[in-house]
Design an enzyme around this catalytic site. Structure first.
Site, PDB file in Angstrom:
ATOM      1  N   CYS A   1     -21.997 -54.880 -28.730  1.00 44.23           N
ATOM      2  CA  CYS A   1     -22.902 -53.696 -29.673  1.00 44.23           C
ATOM      3  C   CYS A   1     -22.604 -52.246 -29.748  1.00 44.23           C
ATOM      4  O   CYS A   1     -23.220 -51.950 -28.615  1.00 44.23           O
ATOM      5  CB  CYS A   1     -24.399 -54.277 -29.607  1.00 44.23           C
ATOM      6  SG  CYS A   1     -25.642 -53.415 -30.630  1.00 44.23           S
TER       7      CYS A   1
ATOM      8  N   CYS B   1     -26.080 -50.250 -30.020  1.00 49.15           N
ATOM      9  CA  CYS B   1     -26.463 -50.411 -28.509  1.00 49.15           C
ATOM     10  C   CYS B   1     -25.858 -49.445 -27.413  1.00 49.15           C
ATOM     11  O   CYS B   1     -26.647 -48.829 -26.777  1.00 49.15           O
ATOM     12  CB  CYS B   1     -26.794 -51.871 -28.056  1.00 49.15           C
ATOM     13  SG  CYS B   1     -27.058 -52.937 -29.365  1.00 49.15           S
ATOM     14  N   ASP B   2     -24.617 -49.601 -27.456  1.00 53.07           N
ATOM     15  CA  ASP B   2     -23.986 -49.074 -26.126  1.00 53.07           C
ATOM     16  C   ASP B   2     -22.979 -47.904 -26.315  1.00 53.07           C
ATOM     17  O   ASP B   2     -22.429 -47.181 -25.213  1.00 53.07           O
ATOM     18  CB  ASP B   2     -23.106 -50.172 -25.460  1.00 53.07           C
ATOM     19  CG  ASP B   2     -24.003 -51.453 -24.960  1.00 53.07           C
ATOM     20  OD1 ASP B   2     -25.456 -51.187 -24.773  1.00 53.07           O
ATOM     21  OD2 ASP B   2     -23.705 -52.669 -24.828  1.00 53.07           O
TER      22      ASP B   2
END
Length: 310
Positions: A135, A138-139
């Site tokens: 993701c 997300c990261d």
């Protein structure tokens, strides 16, 4: 009608936990079923930096702990067991367990989630959350000023590669073919971006690293040659697989990938049946919108239950 529960929630990720919280607070006779550890994919997320109210960020494990404690505060009944099948048609829904037990309910919220397609190469599983990610949204911010790689060539992979250039100094796209599958406009943007490089006709064969994270990738080309790519992170973006094995797909409307189609209020094609979180057919899969969908699904279920009483 005589049933065991008014509402049963299948799956205890962020969507299921939030649906359970709303049900418990609404004094609905509800049950939350989970086959394994509570939390779903959040448990393998090392750090969550974009969930509201946690300004300094929070580990995935701790976020799940807090969500679970919130649910338990309202005494939601929870059961750890494996569901083997569902009968969703008609006013009474039946949940079949692997141990032979059967439970009935008037409404159900499906929160079975999804899982990323994996490469199944050495180092991938061991370094997930430590440099291997699925993701970019997300990261990505964890890789400011670093060189990273993306595996894939579809819309998601190229879209996320473009997103990652906001943080990384260089993004190398590893693709097994000699041309991308992404839409033309995304390809044009990627080719025009000086921070993105491409390794064509290439496959990631091994991910190296240690407790400090990823250090390098071993890549093989279709002509037999190999190369080593020094990066601190790799994003495997080759699609998601819906966790729909237990779902009666002949009863529910799904998209071509097998994700459940719902309306804006999480209503599926069947009355009294709702879906929330990553199992839904949608564009964005984030913890925060899974939680919001869980709340929406439970409130819709409450309206449905009220209509049955009337």
């Amino acid at each position: 009608m005589q049933v065991d529960y008014q509402l049963i929630i299948v799956g205890a990720g962020p969507a299921g936990l939030t649906a359970g919280l709303y049900a418990a607070r609404g004094r609905v006779k509800a049950l939350l079923i989970e086959k394994g550890a509570v939390g779903g994919q959040v448990l393998i997320t090392d750090w969550v930096d974009n969930y509201p109210a946690f300004a300094e960020g929070i580990s995935g494990f701790e976020l799940v702990e807090k969500m679970t404690a919130h649910v338990d505060r309202f005494d939601l009944e929870r059961k750890f067991t494996t569901v083997s099948g569902l009968e969703l048609q008609g006013p009474v829904k039946t949940i079949f367990m692997e141990n032979g037990e059967q439970l009935t309910c008037q409404s159900i919220v499906l929160c079975t989630g999804a899982r990323p397609n994996t490469l199944n190469v050495p180092g991938e599983k061991e370094l997930t959350g430590q440099g291997v990610s699925y993701c970019a949204t997300c990261d990505g911010p964890f890789y400011r000023g670093q060189e990273i790689a993306v595996v894939g060539g579809g819309d998601t992979a190229i879209q996320e590669a473009l997103h990652l250039t906001k943080f990384a100094t260089k993004v190398t796209v590893i693709h097994r073919r000699d041309k991308l599958r992404a839409t033309k406009i995304l390809q044009e943007k990627a080719f025009a971006n000086e921070q993105i490089d491409f390794l064509w006709n290439a496959q990631l064969k091994e991910i190296e690293g240690d407790e400090n994270g990823v250090s390098q990738l071993h890549v093989a080309f279709n002509n037999g040659s190999t190369t080593t790519l020094p990066v601190t992170g790799v994003f495997v973006l080759i699609g998601l697989v819906p966790n729909n094995d237990i779902l009666p797909l002949d009863q529910l409307e799904t998209d071509k990938a097998g994700f459940i189609v719902t309306d804006a209020e999480m209503q599926t094609s069947l009355p009294g049946v709702y879906a929330a979180g990553d199992i839904r057919s949608k564009n964005f899969r984030q913890i925060v919108n899974a939680a919001g969908e869980g709340a929406n699904a439970e409130l819709s279920a409450e309206q449905y239950l009220a209509s049955l009483e009337q």
